[in-house]
Write an enzyme that holds these catalytic residues in place. Structure first.
Site: not given
Lengths: 428, 349, 63
Positions: A209, A241-243, A312
């Site tokens: 993720l 679908n990061c952070v 980001e």
């Protein structure tokens, strides 16, 4: 590279017998979309919903948002390396179903998924309350490993977006924008009297993720590289679908990077926009050092006089931001940083985890810790009970009446660090 | 329109009781306006009414900080004000500190907004600026008239729940608090404009000045680690299986304290990570990767360390404010000290 | 013990032992369990050594 982007304005989305665009209405064949989205042995079920601006609808947990696009002419296809072959994209003509979006939801994979409210106070903080959303709820088969679960849902979203995008292939666009960046030496010569500006595009790359992919490759394995800004618009960079949801650059954000758009807007007038450097935010110190060294070198190599650097995420990526900033400034190249703040719920703490005397030009996209109460909604698509555990939620976030009290962190795109929204913070 | 209820806090001097010789005057409350309250009331007109004035001598307040604060708060609370005014204290140090302490208590105990006025060098500013809107004033009562207008304006705004503008616009001393608002232009556009100005060497204002962090002096070295009691702590979110305290995956509001009794090794059966800021798969497979319990237990048995403290402490560092972290650290450090712990290994992710 | 040493320096830690990676500061999933534990022990030993070393300011124990 020269890319024409044809915008087909979508003013409504409805289910229909055939997936097509007719008079600005996107009709969706529900069964066909579900079948294509679910075309993977690891998926047990797909449900399709529509969520429109102004409706009393909440989507939770949101994994990714993707804009339906289609290549009309030019090399390759959308999402190269995933849906299409690994051809170079960013040239020719791409049509966009402007105003429509695919939203993926389903059982939670990790903590970093978020919320979209289509109306009410939460809607003000997310750009996706203003889009006509086709929501695909994708659930995997039992026993799937987390990393696999994430991958399966990510690809399902791309298939859905690509399928819908096809509907725009032969439709006349309402407006056409042209974006062009020439090979570096030519581009430099085009406006010899203007300052040369580049964009350092930081991508989070920290595992489950937290990943971002470039032409199909996991960006944690890349060395920073130069890319044409138009490549982004065809889906060369996609979200894993990061952070935390608020800081997440969804695939939609990559396709519509507002920094790239605003740099093109000033291109040839205020400055000469010569290109982008993409770099990563890895989990070891040596990776961070190496990537920031390479980034500074590439920016110097391009001959930039100034750069915008967008972060980001937050926390350890603040170290990447600060390294990029100081290493680039030390070469005599001016920097502007774009970051979110984590100043605590009361706004009284330090907003970043790292600091540099060189960081004297910072754009803040807001304090993600601020608390918001989201009223109950008539319709909830997904799994509301995860409100207590997603990043920004806490024990008791989900009220008995269905309201949610949590930090802005939980809202998709609330503090997008590409500067997608107008939210910011100031001393008070 | 409902009239806004205000309570005013002043010292013995402005109440006309006396100067230094009366500075031990104990808290008292009088209905209506006293001293500078008149100027405020005149400015408010019908919009707001000073219901009561609480008066306390500066020396009494500063020498009896706790009792004086609770006496004053009890008096203020009775009138259930919408806003409290403290001072203005100008450059009077003890009056500034007393006003600030009242502001803090009103903010924390009553949840009522406070407006004050001070000269920027008044020691009350630095200590208490978080808890009140302190209008910047001249260094003496000569500046009274100029102070009343902006203070009164803020009182009305706060009582009505209107958005307070920036320190520059409203004339108050920055509280050091970051507050969200929607700007006219999106962030990307503001970034491009800032870069254009920076390239032209034209003035621009950063939206976030880079942070500054505290420094502490290092502790003395441990003489002999084989005699020392060692504790292990982590901000990487290592918790017993099931996260019994529900520590948040981000922006933690708490920490946990967990027994190491009977645990020689962390494994997926007894532990997991609560942290939402990194890929949890590796930590969940073997939490010793975050909290090295297996090695420390072996070292304890082999006598390589004196002993391992029987509890571990854990929180989640992800997006957690420095203020929360400081609070956790102070409590944990206190417990460790009283438990005779000599050394601490703190791991972070 | 932390991976991103520059952050520890910024926030004011005094005895800093560099660790492996953010998701596994005291481990390395690419090693065998046995090798991994050996490495973890080395890192803890380094920390204990740091605790026994007098320092007059922020010090990174990277040797």
């Amino acid at each position: 590279m020269r890319l024409e982007v044809g915008n087909i304005m979508i003013k409504d989305v409805q289910f229909g017998a055939k997936t097509e665009v007719n008079n600005g209405i996107l009709f969706v064949n529900k069964e066909e979309l579900a079948q294509i989205t679910g075309d993977d042995d690891h998926i047990s079920s797909v449900e399709v919903f529509l969520a429109k601006p102004g409706e009393q609808t909440r989507i939770i947990p949101v994994k990714d948002v993707i804009e339906p696009r289609v290549k009309v002419s030019g090399n390759g296809g959308v999402f190269p390396g995933f849906i299409s072959n690994v051809d170079m994209v960013g040239e020719g003509r791409t049509n966009v179903l402007k105003g429509a979006a695919v939203v993926t939801t389903g059982r939670i994979v990790g903590f970093q998924e978020g919320i979209i409210d289509m109306s009410g106070p939460g809607a003000e903080y997310t750009p996706f309350s203003k889009t006509m959303n086709v929501v695909v709820k994708v659930d995997p088969i039992e026993g799937l490993h987390q990393h696999e679960h994430e991958r399966v849902v990510r690809l399902a979203g791309f298939r859905a977006a690509e399928y819908l995008g096809q509907a725009g292939k032969n439709i006349e666009a309402d407006s056409v924008q042209v974006f062009e960046t020439k090979p570096l030496l030519e581009q430099v010569n085009e406006y010899p009297n203007l300052p040369k500006v580049a964009y350092v595009y930081m991508l989070i790359t920290q595992g489950l993720l937290h990943d971002t992919f470039v032409y199909g490759v996991d960006a944690k394995h890349i060395l920073p590289t130069i890319i044409y800004p138009t490549e982004m618009m065809d889906g060369a960079v996609v979200s894993g679908n990061c952070v935390s949801a608020c800081d997440k650059n969804t695939t939609y954000s990559h396709q519509n990077n507002p920094i790239i758009h605003d740099l093109y807007a000033g291109h040839g007038k205020d400055f000469n926009f010569i290109g982008c450097v993409i770099t990563n935010e890895n989990v070891t110190l040596s990776d961070k050092e190496r990537s920031s060294n390479m980034t500074a070198k590439l920016v110097e190599f391009m001959g930039a006089d100034g750069v915008i650097i967008s972060e980001e995420g937050f926390g350890n990526p603040d170290a990447d931001l600060v390294m990029n900033c100081s290493k680039i400034e030390k070469k005599g190249i001016k920097t502007v940083l774009v970051t979110s703040e984590y100043a605590g719920r009361d706004g009284a703490s330090q907003s970043l985890a790292d600091s540099s005397e060189y960081g004297d030009a910072v754009i803040s996209v807001g304090n993600a810790n601020e608390i918001i109460t989201l009223p109950p909604m008539k319709t909830v698509i997904g799994y509301p009970e995860v409100a207590d555990i997603i990043a920004g939620g806490f024990d008791g976030s989900l009220g008995e009446d269905g309201s949610i009290t949590a930090e802005l962190q939980v809202i998709i795109g609330a503090t997008n660090e590409l500067g997608f929204g107008c939210l910011t913070a100031r001393e008070s | 329109m409902v009239t806004i209820k205000v309570v005013h806090y002043i010292n013995q001097f402005y109440a006309g009781i006396g100067g230094e010789e009366k500075a031990d005057h104990r808290p008292e409350v009088r209905e209506g306006v006293v001293g500078p309250g008149m100027a405020f009331q005149k400015t408010f007109g019908e919009e707001a009414e000073i219901k009561a004035t609480v008066i306390c001598g500066d020396t009494y307040f500063n020498e009896n900080l706790e009792t004086a604060t609770s006496e004053v708060i009890a008096m203020i609370e009775k009138y259930s004000p919408d806003v409290v005014i403290c001072g203005p204290a100008f450059n009077a140090g003890r009056y500034g500190v007393a006003s600030g302490a009242v502001a803090k208590a009103v903010h924390e105990k009553l949840g009522v907004p406070v407006v004050s006025g001070m000269y920027p060098e008044n020691p009350g500013v630095d200590i208490y600026k978080k808890y009140a809107y302190i209008i910047e004033t001249a260094n003496s009562a000569v500046g009274m008239r100029k102070a009343v207008q902006p203070m009164a304006k803020l009182v009305i705004k706060l009582a009505r729940g209107e958005q307070v503008g920036s320190p520059e616009d409203e004339g108050y001393i920055s509280r050091g608090i970051r507050q969200n608002y929607f700007a006219a232009e999106r962030g990307s556009k503001r970034a491009v404009n800032m870069l254009i100005n920076k390239l032209k060497d034209v003035d621009y204002t950063t939206e976030y000045p880079m942070p500054v962090f505290d420094r502490v002096s290092p502790s003395a070295a441990i003489k002999d680690i084989t005699k020392a009691k060692v504790a292990v702590l982590s901000s990487g979110g290592p918790v017993p299986k099931g996260n019994p305290d529900h520590i948040e995956s981000s922006s933690a509001s708490k920490y946990g304290k967990y027994s190491l009794q009977g645990i020689d090794d962390l494994n997926p059966e007894n532990s997991e990570t609560a942290h939402g800021g990194y890929d949890p798969v590796y930590a969940n497979e073997d939490l010793d990767r975050v909290l090295p319990v297996d090695v420390l237990k072996e070292m304890e048995k082999a006598g390589e360390i004196g002993s391992l403290y029987e509890y571990w402490y854990a929180t989640v560092g992800n997006g957690t404010s420095v203020a929360n972290a400081k609070k956790f650290a102070a409590e944990i450090a206190g417990e460790l000290k009283s438990s005779g712990v000599d050394a601490v290994i703190l791991t972070s992710t | 013990m932390c991976t991103i040493v520059p952050i520890s320096l910024t926030v004011g830690a005094n005895r800093i032992v560099p660790a492996v990676a953010i998701p596994h500061p005291l481990g390395d999933p690419s090693l065998s369990r046995e090798e991994e534990k050996k490495m973890r022990r080395k890192l803890v030993e380094k920390a204990l050594n740091a605790l026994q070393t007098e320092v007059d300011g922020q010090t990174v124990f990277d040797k």
